[in-house]
Design a protein around this motif. Structure first.
Motif, PDB file in Angstrom:
ATOM      1  N   LEU A  38       0.830  -1.211   0.000  1.00  0.00           N
ATOM      2  CA  LEU A  38       0.000   0.000   0.000  1.00  0.00           C
ATOM      3  C   LEU A  38       0.862   1.257   0.000  1.00  0.00           C
ATOM      4  O   LEU A  38       0.570   2.227  -0.711  1.00  0.00           O
ATOM      5  CB  LEU A  38      -0.920  -0.003   1.221  1.00  0.00           C
ATOM      6  CG  LEU A  38      -2.042  -1.044   1.232  1.00  0.00           C
ATOM      7  CD1 LEU A  38      -2.754  -1.043   2.585  1.00  0.00           C
ATOM      8  CD2 LEU A  38      -3.051  -0.764   0.110  1.00  0.00           C
ATOM      9  N   PHE A  39       1.918   1.268   0.788  1.00  0.00           N
ATOM     10  CA  PHE A  39       2.808   2.428   0.861  1.00  0.00           C
ATOM     11  C   PHE A  39       3.448   2.711  -0.504  1.00  0.00           C
ATOM     12  O   PHE A  39       3.542   3.860  -0.949  1.00  0.00           O
ATOM     13  CB  PHE A  39       3.916   2.198   1.889  1.00  0.00           C
ATOM     14  CG  PHE A  39       3.440   2.140   3.318  1.00  0.00           C
ATOM     15  CD1 PHE A  39       2.381   2.929   3.754  1.00  0.00           C
ATOM     16  CD2 PHE A  39       4.059   1.304   4.234  1.00  0.00           C
ATOM     17  CE1 PHE A  39       1.939   2.879   5.076  1.00  0.00           C
ATOM     18  CE2 PHE A  39       3.629   1.247   5.548  1.00  0.00           C
ATOM     19  CZ  PHE A  39       2.574   2.038   5.972  1.00  0.00           C
ATOM     20  N   LEU A  40       3.903   1.648  -1.152  1.00  0.00           N
ATOM     21  CA  LEU A  40       4.566   1.826  -2.444  1.00  0.00           C
ATOM     22  C   LEU A  40       3.582   2.280  -3.523  1.00  0.00           C
ATOM     23  O   LEU A  40       3.955   3.009  -4.446  1.00  0.00           O
ATOM     24  CB  LEU A  40       5.242   0.517  -2.866  1.00  0.00           C
ATOM     25  CG  LEU A  40       6.490   0.134  -2.066  1.00  0.00           C
ATOM     26  CD1 LEU A  40       6.932  -1.285  -2.398  1.00  0.00           C
ATOM     27  CD2 LEU A  40       7.626   1.125  -2.343  1.00  0.00           C
ATOM     28  N   GLU A  41       2.347   1.854  -3.390  1.00  0.00           N
ATOM     29  CA  GLU A  41       1.342   2.224  -4.392  1.00  0.00           C
ATOM     30  C   GLU A  41       0.778   3.616  -4.159  1.00  0.00           C
ATOM     31  O   GLU A  41       0.570   4.375  -5.111  1.00  0.00           O
ATOM     32  CB  GLU A  41       0.208   1.207  -4.403  1.00  0.00           C
ATOM     33  CG  GLU A  41      -0.846   1.470  -5.470  1.00  0.00           C
ATOM     34  CD  GLU A  41      -1.922   0.409  -5.525  1.00  0.00           C
ATOM     35  OE1 GLU A  41      -2.870   0.566  -6.325  1.00  0.00           O
ATOM     36  OE2 GLU A  41      -1.819  -0.595  -4.779  1.00  0.00           O
ATOM     37  N   HIS A  42       0.555   3.973  -2.893  1.00  0.00           N
ATOM     38  CA  HIS A  42      -0.161   5.226  -2.596  1.00  0.00           C
ATOM     39  C   HIS A  42       0.662   6.275  -1.848  1.00  0.00           C
ATOM     40  O   HIS A  42       0.256   7.440  -1.804  1.00  0.00           O
ATOM     41  CB  HIS A  42      -1.418   4.907  -1.774  1.00  0.00           C
ATOM     42  CG  HIS A  42      -2.354   3.945  -2.438  1.00  0.00           C
ATOM     43  ND1 HIS A  42      -3.085   4.276  -3.568  1.00  0.00           N
ATOM     44  CD2 HIS A  42      -2.663   2.653  -2.141  1.00  0.00           C
ATOM     45  CE1 HIS A  42      -3.825   3.234  -3.922  1.00  0.00           C
ATOM     46  NE2 HIS A  42      -3.579   2.239  -3.087  1.00  0.00           N
ATOM     47  N   GLY A  43       1.783   5.880  -1.251  1.00  0.00           N
ATOM     48  CA  GLY A  43       2.597   6.835  -0.509  1.00  0.00           C
ATOM     49  C   GLY A  43       2.322   6.802   0.986  1.00  0.00           C
ATOM     50  O   GLY A  43       1.226   6.438   1.421  1.00  0.00           O
TER      51      GLY A  43
ATOM     52  N   THR B  86      -3.679   4.888   5.519  1.00  0.00           N
ATOM     53  CA  THR B  86      -4.104   4.960   6.919  1.00  0.00           C
ATOM     54  C   THR B  86      -4.179   3.555   7.513  1.00  0.00           C
ATOM     55  O   THR B  86      -4.131   2.549   6.785  1.00  0.00           O
ATOM     56  CB  THR B  86      -5.476   5.624   7.045  1.00  0.00           C
ATOM     57  OG1 THR B  86      -6.454   4.775   6.401  1.00  0.00           O
ATOM     58  CG2 THR B  86      -5.491   6.995   6.386  1.00  0.00           C
ATOM     59  N   LEU B  87      -4.344   3.495   8.831  1.00  0.00           N
ATOM     60  CA  LEU B  87      -4.534   2.193   9.482  1.00  0.00           C
ATOM     61  C   LEU B  87      -5.797   1.512   8.968  1.00  0.00           C
ATOM     62  O   LEU B  87      -5.846   0.285   8.822  1.00  0.00           O
ATOM     63  CB  LEU B  87      -4.618   2.368  10.996  1.00  0.00           C
ATOM     64  CG  LEU B  87      -3.311   2.716  11.716  1.00  0.00           C
ATOM     65  CD1 LEU B  87      -3.573   2.949  13.197  1.00  0.00           C
ATOM     66  CD2 LEU B  87      -2.268   1.625  11.531  1.00  0.00           C
ATOM     67  N   LYS B  88      -6.808   2.307   8.677  1.00  0.00           N
ATOM     68  CA  LYS B  88      -8.055   1.754   8.136  1.00  0.00           C
ATOM     69  C   LYS B  88      -7.796   1.060   6.803  1.00  0.00           C
ATOM     70  O   LYS B  88      -8.357  -0.010   6.526  1.00  0.00           O
ATOM     71  CB  LYS B  88      -9.081   2.867   7.963  1.00  0.00           C
ATOM     72  CG  LYS B  88     -10.433   2.393   7.451  1.00  0.00           C
ATOM     73  CD  LYS B  88     -11.425   3.546   7.338  1.00  0.00           C
ATOM     74  CE  LYS B  88     -12.768   3.065   6.802  1.00  0.00           C
ATOM     75  NZ  LYS B  88     -13.735   4.191   6.676  1.00  0.00           N
ATOM     76  N   ASP B  89      -6.967   1.670   5.965  1.00  0.00           N
ATOM     77  CA  ASP B  89      -6.625   1.055   4.685  1.00  0.00           C
ATOM     78  C   ASP B  89      -5.929  -0.292   4.897  1.00  0.00           C
ATOM     79  O   ASP B  89      -6.188  -1.270   4.185  1.00  0.00           O
ATOM     80  CB  ASP B  89      -5.705   1.975   3.876  1.00  0.00           C
ATOM     81  CG  ASP B  89      -6.376   3.277   3.495  1.00  0.00           C
ATOM     82  OD1 ASP B  89      -7.592   3.272   3.245  1.00  0.00           O
ATOM     83  OD2 ASP B  89      -5.682   4.313   3.463  1.00  0.00           O
ATOM     84  N   ILE B  90      -5.025  -0.319   5.874  1.00  0.00           N
ATOM     85  CA  ILE B  90      -4.241  -1.537   6.115  1.00  0.00           C
ATOM     86  C   ILE B  90      -5.126  -2.662   6.641  1.00  0.00           C
ATOM     87  O   ILE B  90      -5.046  -3.797   6.163  1.00  0.00           O
ATOM     88  CB  ILE B  90      -3.084  -1.241   7.091  1.00  0.00           C
ATOM     89  CG1 ILE B  90      -2.092  -0.256   6.449  1.00  0.00           C
ATOM     90  CG2 ILE B  90      -2.361  -2.542   7.472  1.00  0.00           C
ATOM     91  CD1 ILE B  90      -1.005   0.231   7.382  1.00  0.00           C
TER      92      ILE B  90
END
Length: 212
Positions: free
Chosen positions: A27-32, A37-41
């Motif tokens: 997620l970090f690599l795709e969105h920065g 957010t924790l919710k995304d994870i």
């Protein structure tokens, strides 16, 4: 040997923790880092926030775990590389060329760049700061080790401050590769200089400075 219930539970916990780290990394690599957010994870992992908090107390903790993993993978790759050369200088030349010429670690460079931008002036907590410093100092830095070897065998100047020059090389290499790898296409158009040539000159300048 039969696996006990406690061992199975520990294996399950370790796998869940690693799954969270890997999912967050993607997620970090795709969105920065500033967007995820924790919710995304928890959504991507298919778990609840309550479950996540059994493993991590904050988003920053997860970011640091990804950084630890990325740096550990780089060090492991270095340790598994058979450095070619008969002296510290020749081995340093080989390592520099391997690092700067390689284009297969774009994600590593991108994440380190995002990490640097997020933590420009301070770390989020004293605990994470302490853990990060301990991680960085847990073993000899490859550039420092090769400089020390070169000073000992006479292939590298004896009048240099090995620690200062070693970390200077590390910062120059990381910053130059980051810029050439992430913005190389535009820089090529802006400056009319092939990024590969810039990287080659970077290696040559470093080697010219440290050579005995």
């Amino acid at each position: 040997m039969k696996v006990t219930w406690k061992e199975q539970l520990e294996q399950h916990r370790n796998k869940r923790r690693e799954d969270i780290i890997q999912t967050a990394k993607e997620l970090f690599l795709e969105h920065g880092l500033s967007t995820v957010t924790l919710k995304d994870i928890v959504g991507a992992c298919g778990i609840s926030k309550v479950t996540l908090y059994k493993y991590f107390n904050s988003l920053d903790e997860i970011i640091f775990e990804v950084q630890f993993e990325i740096l550990s993978a780089w060090l492991e790759r270095y340790n598994q590389t058979a450095l070619q050369g008969n002296s510290g200088y020749e081995k340093l030349q080989f390592l520099l060329e391997q690092i700067l010429v390689s284009k297969d670690n774009t994600d590593t460079i991108r994440f380190i760049a995002m990490f640097d931008m997020r933590y420009l002036e301070e770390y989020p907590t004293p605990e994470l700061e302490s853990r990060f410093r301990s991680f960085l100092r847990r073993g000899p830095h490859p550039f420092l080790s090769l400089l020390q070897e070169g000073v000992a065998d006479g292939s590298i100047r004896r009048d240099i401050d090995v620690k200062a020059i070693g970390y200077t090389i590390s910062n120059v290499v990381n910053a130059t590769k980051q810029r050439m790898l992430l913005r190389g296409k535009l820089l090529h158009l802006d400056q009319d200089v092939d990024p590969a040539i810039v990287l080659e000159h970077t290696v040559n300048m470093i080697l010219a400075y440290v050579k005995s």
